[in-house]
Motif scaffolding. Structure first.
Motif, PDB file in Angstrom:
ATOM      1  N   UNK A 673      -0.914  -7.624   9.122  1.00 28.05           N
ATOM      2  CA  UNK A 673      -0.090  -8.597   9.435  1.00 28.05           C
ATOM      3  C   UNK A 673       0.803  -8.977   8.160  1.00 28.05           C
ATOM      4  N   UNK A 674       0.188 -10.016   7.394  1.00 31.49           N
ATOM      5  CA  UNK A 674       0.720 -10.351   5.984  1.00 31.49           C
ATOM      6  C   UNK A 674       1.707  -9.657   5.756  1.00 31.49           C
ATOM      7  N   UNK A 675       1.542  -8.141   5.228  1.00 36.41           N
ATOM      8  CA  UNK A 675       1.966  -6.999   4.343  1.00 36.41           C
ATOM      9  C   UNK A 675       3.325  -6.619   5.473  1.00 36.41           C
ATOM     10  N   UNK A 676       3.324  -7.548   6.274  1.00 37.58           N
ATOM     11  CA  UNK A 676       4.690  -7.008   7.103  1.00 37.58           C
ATOM     12  C   UNK A 676       6.397  -8.834   7.172  1.00 37.58           C
ATOM     13  N   UNK A 677       5.235  -9.522   5.996  1.00 36.39           N
ATOM     14  CA  UNK A 677       5.876 -10.635   5.331  1.00 36.39           C
ATOM     15  C   UNK A 677       6.445 -10.018   4.316  1.00 36.39           C
ATOM     16  N   UNK A 678       6.923  -8.639   3.692  1.00 35.45           N
ATOM     17  CA  UNK A 678       7.372  -8.819   2.684  1.00 35.45           C
ATOM     18  C   UNK A 678       8.937  -8.134   2.977  1.00 35.45           C
ATOM     19  N   UNK A 679       8.439  -7.549   4.130  1.00 38.22           N
ATOM     20  CA  UNK A 679      10.076  -6.846   4.633  1.00 38.22           C
ATOM     21  C   UNK A 679      11.152  -8.435   4.979  1.00 38.22           C
ATOM     22  N   UNK A 680      12.536  -8.180   4.996  1.00 36.54           N
ATOM     23  CA  UNK A 680      13.292  -9.235   5.418  1.00 36.54           C
ATOM     24  C   UNK A 680      13.465  -9.791   6.761  1.00 36.54           C
ATOM     25  N   UNK A 681      13.859 -11.243   6.459  1.00 40.49           N
ATOM     26  CA  UNK A 681      13.825 -10.914   7.354  1.00 40.49           C
ATOM     27  C   UNK A 681      14.273 -11.132   9.148  1.00 40.49           C
ATOM     28  N   UNK A 682      13.793 -10.914  10.296  1.00 35.03           N
ATOM     29  CA  UNK A 682      14.410 -10.489  11.595  1.00 35.03           C
ATOM     30  C   UNK A 682      15.068  -9.490  11.666  1.00 35.03           C
ATOM     31  N   UNK A 683      14.008  -8.190  10.578  1.00 28.32           N
ATOM     32  CA  UNK A 683      14.343  -6.346  10.551  1.00 28.32           C
ATOM     33  C   UNK A 683      13.790  -5.810  11.463  1.00 28.32           C
ATOM     34  N   UNK A 684      14.717  -4.684  12.136  1.00 28.77           N
ATOM     35  CA  UNK A 684      13.313  -3.421  12.510  1.00 28.77           C
ATOM     36  C   UNK A 684      12.885  -2.548  11.253  1.00 28.77           C
ATOM     37  N   UNK A 685      11.702  -2.064  10.958  1.00 27.66           N
ATOM     38  CA  UNK A 685      10.681  -1.657  10.081  1.00 27.66           C
ATOM     39  C   UNK A 685      10.504  -0.505  10.546  1.00 27.66           C
ATOM     40  N   UNK A 686      10.591   0.396  10.245  1.00 29.88           N
ATOM     41  CA  UNK A 686      10.522   1.977  10.699  1.00 29.88           C
ATOM     42  C   UNK A 686       8.440   1.715  10.125  1.00 29.88           C
ATOM     43  N   UNK A 687       8.133   2.125  11.872  1.00 31.21           N
ATOM     44  CA  UNK A 687       6.772   2.603  11.666  1.00 31.21           C
ATOM     45  C   UNK A 687       6.030   3.300  10.649  1.00 31.21           C
ATOM     46  N   UNK A 688       6.715   3.985  10.652  1.00 31.43           N
ATOM     47  CA  UNK A 688       6.614   5.523   9.424  1.00 31.43           C
ATOM     48  C   UNK A 688       6.683   4.682   7.920  1.00 31.43           C
ATOM     49  N   UNK A 689       7.139   3.691   7.792  1.00 30.19           N
ATOM     50  CA  UNK A 689       7.723   2.633   6.482  1.00 30.19           C
ATOM     51  C   UNK A 689       6.475   2.106   6.651  1.00 30.19           C
ATOM     52  N   UNK A 690       5.908   1.530   7.673  1.00 24.99           N
ATOM     53  CA  UNK A 690       4.970   0.821   7.493  1.00 24.99           C
ATOM     54  C   UNK A 690       3.564   0.857   7.185  1.00 24.99           C
ATOM     55  N   UNK A 691       3.910   2.722   7.879  1.00 24.43           N
ATOM     56  CA  UNK A 691       2.649   3.104   7.764  1.00 24.43           C
ATOM     57  C   UNK A 691       1.793   3.842   6.167  1.00 24.43           C
ATOM     58  N   UNK A 692       2.929   4.480   5.835  1.00 25.81           N
ATOM     59  CA  UNK A 692       2.938   4.918   4.537  1.00 25.81           C
ATOM     60  C   UNK A 692       2.476   3.635   3.280  1.00 25.81           C
ATOM     61  N   UNK A 693       3.584   2.966   3.933  1.00 27.55           N
ATOM     62  CA  UNK A 693       3.231   1.369   3.090  1.00 27.55           C
ATOM     63  C   UNK A 693       1.686   0.899   2.379  1.00 27.55           C
ATOM     64  N   UNK A 694       1.242   0.956   3.695  1.00 26.95           N
ATOM     65  CA  UNK A 694      -0.203   0.561   4.183  1.00 26.95           C
ATOM     66  C   UNK A 694      -1.220   1.777   3.520  1.00 26.95           C
ATOM     67  N   UNK A 695      -0.791   2.859   3.401  1.00 29.77           N
ATOM     68  CA  UNK A 695      -1.868   3.527   2.945  1.00 29.77           C
ATOM     69  C   UNK A 695      -1.764   3.881   1.128  1.00 29.77           C
ATOM     70  N   UNK A 696      -0.507   4.028   1.208  1.00 32.40           N
ATOM     71  CA  UNK A 696      -0.506   3.806  -0.846  1.00 32.40           C
ATOM     72  C   UNK A 696      -1.005   2.183  -1.057  1.00 32.40           C
ATOM     73  N   UNK A 697      -1.482   1.266  -0.860  1.00 32.57           N
ATOM     74  CA  UNK A 697      -1.598  -0.309  -0.814  1.00 32.57           C
ATOM     75  C   UNK A 697      -3.387   0.291  -0.615  1.00 32.57           C
TER      76      UNK A 697
END
Length: 1131
Positions: A673-697
């Motif tokens: 949940x907190x990691x999603x806060x790095x993206x711009x406000x009120x923007x749709x975030x690709x689920x693949x982008x979320x997945x890839x970055x969380x794995x890399x983190x």
């Protein structure tokens, strides 16, 4: 977060252990690393178990800091260990670091592992319940509720319906005679599982003589002692009705009224049926929808019997069953006769079954014989007078016929007739409606589910204040619970409101008194509103103590899991307000009478839109605006975002209501949940982008899709599904949760957001782990750049600003970076400094030029994304060293050309290869990526190039055995006179999604695509060209569920054989020439029409009204969006 820090440390230790050979670690050091992994796993588990407890608050920071210090020491030492002459003793660092980490965390672990002291029981005053018998009458709920009119009307109608299995109800089967409606009713009547004291069947039709004769037919089936009156007089009808009423009174009865054609008959009969709460019911069949209106207030459920595709494809079924593929050699007059015979059946499945049996048995050889049958519209095979007897005849003939199942034609005939006479699905639906499966045996639960502040309580208040609903129940109860409510108190709170004369304290202590009260009230009907429910325990406790409670429970909750009860209980998800509804609510709150001055309307609408549809935020913003002068200049500043105090204050006021939703999240969900806060406000975030970055983190141990589903279940994020509703496409935070997320991230040191110049010089800048740059222009300042370079512990640098077209320096000197996302910043050349960041797992850049051969130094890299600022008409050759990067999972190089590998080289981890040139698709390349799941190809044609050489590479795709998704795009299509190279004749059998764009194929080539097992097909930008698409041979697209046709010159789309057997969704966009569409498609979900001709919109409307009640969405840019809600409700 301590949990994230420990998890990251565990992954770092595991990586070192995995690469011990590269680092030349001795066995004793490997053993210590193994101990680190085990100990951090123990700490992680203790932190998970101590989630959301007060004593964890004091341990979070020291555990987090100790883990981060140890992790940084390990990673810096690892970097220094590479090379011919290592500058540090890595084994010493590992040993000493582990000892220090253990000493610093042991005390806290002992505390967390100790038993939790029992809390003192709450006294009476601490119970978070409301004991008002109704909502305060002086509260004007109607003034608070804006929008949701259709949804509320649907909910209100549900509240007014009777509750099975206890209440006496009328159920109706609405369909024409011959569709199987009477057979369905008869099957339900004869079902032994339906236990009734007495049953009766009467067929009414249009030829009934007198009302009393219908009643007598029922009485003869109920009471053998009944005898007719001696004489007829004016009172006999009334006397007969009374006799039936008394015969049924006190008995659980089921009466079937077949073929009811008159409202007058139904009104007469209703008074003969006792309205008693013992599960009695009346089931009627009719072809008149207006009959339903006369059933109020006894209405149960109206069931529309399935019509299927018989009316439109009956002729095809008859032709294939009688002649098979030999139909091609038939006289055209015979084919026309078959069509006429099918029309005579009227789409009635029983008529089709009778006709097919007749045609199979009668050997007709001449055109005259076929024409005579077709011309005789009154032939008995086309008529279904009595469905039950006709069904019996069909089954008898089926059993007596000698079927040769080795003969394909006879096998098809037997299959078709069996399908047409099968009513099991409809019977199961009726039985489920009569005896629903609910959590309470006699009470229906309706759950209102949605995020905090969305209006759930307002919904509930409006329901309980509705006089018509209120009058349907003997008692109404309202209880507000909350997160800390004790389950055992719910029954006491209910009884305290119903029996105010009883002492509440005595009820808590006297179990016998409670039991007696429950027995006394068991015959009463209740409306119980349970507001803000956070657990299932209260209702489980109520069901244990009061199992026979009757009526309805209206539950409001933020948690999807708490909203789910019995299979047939109802969940109603509350939606956000749209732009117009948001503006209406803001206007009503700010201006007297809701009238806004013209000079404030533009800014006011923008302010309302920025509230993102959340009623609570709109109300808080309205309160802030009421405290200021209605100055147009000030409103403009608020609307433009330059004046932030209004929204900042509103978000602060709301945060208290949101915090419980965040605090109850498990540790791994808090991190996501907190990691999603790095993206711009009120923007749709690709689920693949979320997945890839969380794995890399390095702190994602659960599948990201499961995490996102869990977060949506908690109502803290919003997810968007694909059109089929089968996969998560994107997600986003509501603005209120985005602000909460950023606030909590700052408190926990999770990430540091850089929005302004001052944000670069905060006190704890040097200890930040993740830097989130939301204004890329700041990187152009030397002191900002220097400040960011000083953050040696930074593991992520995320440039999430809008695309910045001017090059600015990026901090490539942060040696511990795992994630570097600089897609938003333009670089002229690939920055060679990047290859020194050996800890990188995720790299995303926008630049020109080729990748250097030294890119292979980034041997830990898992995700590599390189975009081009603009198209260059040339593909970039990747270095052959790319094959040495064995950890790559995702490779996305816009226009990149992958060279053939050296002998034996492969990329075993790579699952996504995206935006590469067609020249990359050689057999040698594709065979060395054995686990490829997603492939995206860009074809960029040179001037006057027909692209045959590029298209030829597509033939190699068949060598990818695991491929699921394929996207092929011609970036700059050139439609010349030369024949277009056909699609590949072979595709992988595993392919489920195909997107084509710019190929200019003739529609005849769809015969190749139609044989594929794809479930999703998207045709964009003249993927196919030509005025006519006709399917007239073999059935195509047997697995296709979603079809998109966008931007084409198609004018006529014709289907002459049954196809699209699994079809669910159709989207047609920007097809301005389209005039003719298929008469029937097996659509079961929705149709979307965007900016097409009025003929296309009219087709969709006719399909919805005459064939299938799917949800239709039309959007014409010159008119605006239109969602056919009525169609959605019919579905």
């Amino acid at each position: 977060m301590a949990y994230v820090a420990v998890l990251s440390l565990k992954h770092t230790a595991y990586d070192l252990l995995t690469n011990s050979a590269r680092l030349s670690l001795v066995p004793s050091t490997q053993q210590i690393l193994s101990q680190v992994c085990n100990y951090t796993a123990l700490v992680q588990e203790l932190l998970r178990r101590a989630n959301n407890t007060e004593r964890l608050d004091g341990f979070e920071e020291p555990i987090r800091d100790a883990a981060y210090r140890f992790q940084d020491a390990l990673e810096f030492s690892e970097l220094e260990s590479y090379g011919d002459e290592p500058r540090v003793d890595l084994e010493t660092v590992i040993t000493q670091g582990y000892v220090l980490f253990y000493v610093n965390t042991r005390h806290f672990m002992e505390e967390l592992n100790s038993p939790v002291p029992e809390e003192e029981e709450d006294d009476e005053d601490s119970i978070n319940g409301s004991f008002a018998s109704t909502v305060p009458p002086d509260q004007d709920v109607s003034a608070e509720m804006v929008g949701h009119h259709t949804e509320f009307a649907k909910l209100r109608d549900r509240m007014l319906k009777r509750v099975r299995p206890d209440d006496m109800c009328f159920f109706s089967l609405v369909a024409d005679s011959g569709t199987g409606r009477s057979i369905i009713a008869n099957t339900v009547l004869e079902d032994e599982d339906q236990r009734f004291d007495c049953k009766a069947w009467v067929t009414i039709g249009t030829d009934y003589q007198q009302f009393k004769e219908i009643v007598r037919l029922i009485l003869y089936q109920l009471d053998n002692d009944f005898s007719e009156g001696e004489e007829e007089d004016v009172d006999e009808d009334e006397r007969t009705c009374n006799y039936l009423y008394k015969a049924l009174e006190g008995r659980r009865y089921m009466i079937v009224l077949d073929d009811v054609c008159s409202v007058e008959v139904l009104d007469y009969l209703k008074r003969s049926f006792p309205d008693q709460s013992n599960g009695s019911l009346v089931l009627l069949t009719t072809n008149k929808k207006e009959m339903i209106g006369s059933l109020q207030p006894y209405l149960g459920t109206n069931v529309i019997v399935r019509v299927g595709d018989y009316q439109y494809w009956g002729w095809w079924y008859l032709r294939q069953a009688v002649f098979g593929d030999n139909y091609r050699f038939l006289d055209p007059q015979v084919l026309e006769a078959i069509k006429k015979i099918s029309e005579n059946c009227g789409g009635l499945r029983l008529a089709l079954a009778k006709t097919l049996l007749f045609l199979v048995k009668k050997d007709m050889t001449t055109v005259e014989e076929w024409s005579n049958i077709a011309a005789d519209e009154e032939h008995p095979i086309f008529k279904v007078e009595d469905e039950v007897s006709e069904m019996h005849k069909i089954k008898t003939e089926m059993e007596s016929f000698s079927w040769n199942m080795d003969n394909p034609r006879e096998c098809l005939v037997e299959t078709l007739i069996s399908r047409w006479i099968d009513v099991s699905v409809d019977v199961a639906l009726i039985k489920k409606t009569i005896n629903p499966n609910r959590f309470f045996s006699k009470m229906e639960i309706i759950s209102l589910w949605g995020m905090a502040g969305i209006g759930k309580t307002t919904y509930a208040k409006k329901i309980i204040q509705d006089e018509e609903i209120f009058s349907n129940f003997d008692h109404s109860v309202w209880i507000t619970l909350g997160p800390k409510y004790e389950a055992r108190d719910i029954l006491i709170d209910i009884l305290a409101q119903i029996c105010p004369s009883e002492d509440k304290i005595q009820m808590k202590e006297d179990d016998e008194l409670v039991k007696n009260l429950c027995e006394e009230l068991s015959s009463k009907r209740f409306l119980i509103v349970i507001d803000d429910l956070w657990s299932k325990e209260p209702l489980h406790h109520l069901n244990t103590l009061f199992p026979n409670i009757k009526g309805r429970a209206l539950v409001t909750t933020r948690l999807r899991e708490v909203s789910k009860w019995g299979e047939d209980d109802v969940v109603h998800k509350i939606r956000l307000l749209d732009k117009e509804e948001s503006w209406c609510l803001l206007r009503q709150k700010v201006f007297p009478g809701g009238v806004c001055p013209p000079e404030l309307e533009k800014a006011g609408r923008k302010i309302a839109e920025d509230c993102d549809g959340l009623p609570l935020l709109i109300l808080k913003v309205a309160d802030q605006l009421l405290q200021t002068d209605k100055d147009p200049e000030f409103w403009d500043l608020v609307a433009s975002g330059k004046e932030t105090s209004v929204f900042a204050n509103a978000h602060d006021e709301i945060s208290e209501a949101l915090l419980p939703s965040y605090k109850r999240l498990p540790q791994h969900l808090k991190a996501c949940f907190l990691y999603m806060g790095v993206f711009r406000k009120c923007c749709d975030i690709s689920v693949f982008k979320v997945n890839d970055k969380l794995i890399a983190e390095g702190f994602l141990e659960n599948i990201v899709f499961e995490c996102l589903l869990d977060l949506e279940s908690e109502s803290v994020i919003m997810i968007h599904w694909n059109t089929l509703g089968s996969l998560i496409k994107s997600c986003r935070l509501h603005s209120v949760f985005w602000h909460l997320c950023n606030s909590e991230a700052a408190k926990n040191g999770f990430f540091h957001a850089i929005n302004s110049y001052d944000d670069c010089f905060v006190e704890n800048m040097e200890s930040q782990r993740r830097l989130c740059v939301r204004n890329s222009a700041l990187l152009g300042f030397r002191d900002v750049h220097t400040s960011m370079e000083s953050v040696a512990s930074a593991h992520s640098l995320l440039c999430v600003s809008p695309p910045h077209q001017y090059p600015v320096p990026v901090s490539f000197g942060l040696r511990l970076l795992r994630v570097l996302d600089a897609l938003a910043i333009r670089q002229y050349q690939f920055p060679v400094e990047v290859v020194s960041l050996l800890q990188l797992r995720y790299l995303a850049l926008t630049c020109y030029g080729s990748l250097p051969t030294s890119i292979s130094r980034l041997w830990k890299l898992q995700f590599l994304i390189v975009n081009r600022y603009m198209s260059t008409n040339t593909s970039s050759l990747l270095p052959v060293e790319i094959w040495d990067m064995k950890e790559l999972r995702h490779l996305q190089i816009m226009g990149g050309h992958i060279p053939n590998p050296n002998c034996g080289a492969s990329l075993p981890m790579l699952t996504t290869l995206w935006d590469v040139s067609a020249r990359s698709c050689t057999r040698e390349v594709l065979e060395m990526i054995p686990n490829l799941k997603r492939l995206g190809i860009q074809i960029e044609l040179a001037p006057n190039d027909e692209g045959d050489s590029s298209f030829a590479f597509l033939n190699n795709i068949s060598h990818i055995s695991e491929l699921k998704s394929l996207k092929c795009v011609v970036v700059n299509p050139q439609f010349g006179s030369k024949t277009v190279h056909p699609p590949p004749p072979m595709f992988p059998s595993s392919l489920t999604k195909l997107t084509l764009s710019g190929f200019g194929y003739p529609w005849e080539y769809m015969s190749i695509i139609g044989k594929l097992p794809v479930e999703v097909l998207k045709l964009k930008s003249y993927a196919f060209r030509g005025p006519v698409w006709e399917i007239n041979n073999l059935p195509y697209f047997k697995n296709l569920k979603f079809l998109l046709i966008e931007d084409t010159d198609l004018m006529h789309w014709k289907i002459k054989v049954p196809s699209f057997t699994e079809f669910q969704c159709l989207s047609i966009r920007h097809c301005y020439k389209l005039k003719e569409l298929p008469i029937i498609l097996n659509l079961s979900n929705k149709v979307e029409i965007i900016d097409c001709s009025p003929l296309t919109v009219n087709w969709a409307e006719q399909m919805r009204l005459k064939v299938l009640p799917f949800q239709l969405t039309t959007q014409l840019s010159w008119i605006g969006p239109k969602v056919n809600v009525a169609a959605a409700l019919e579905e």
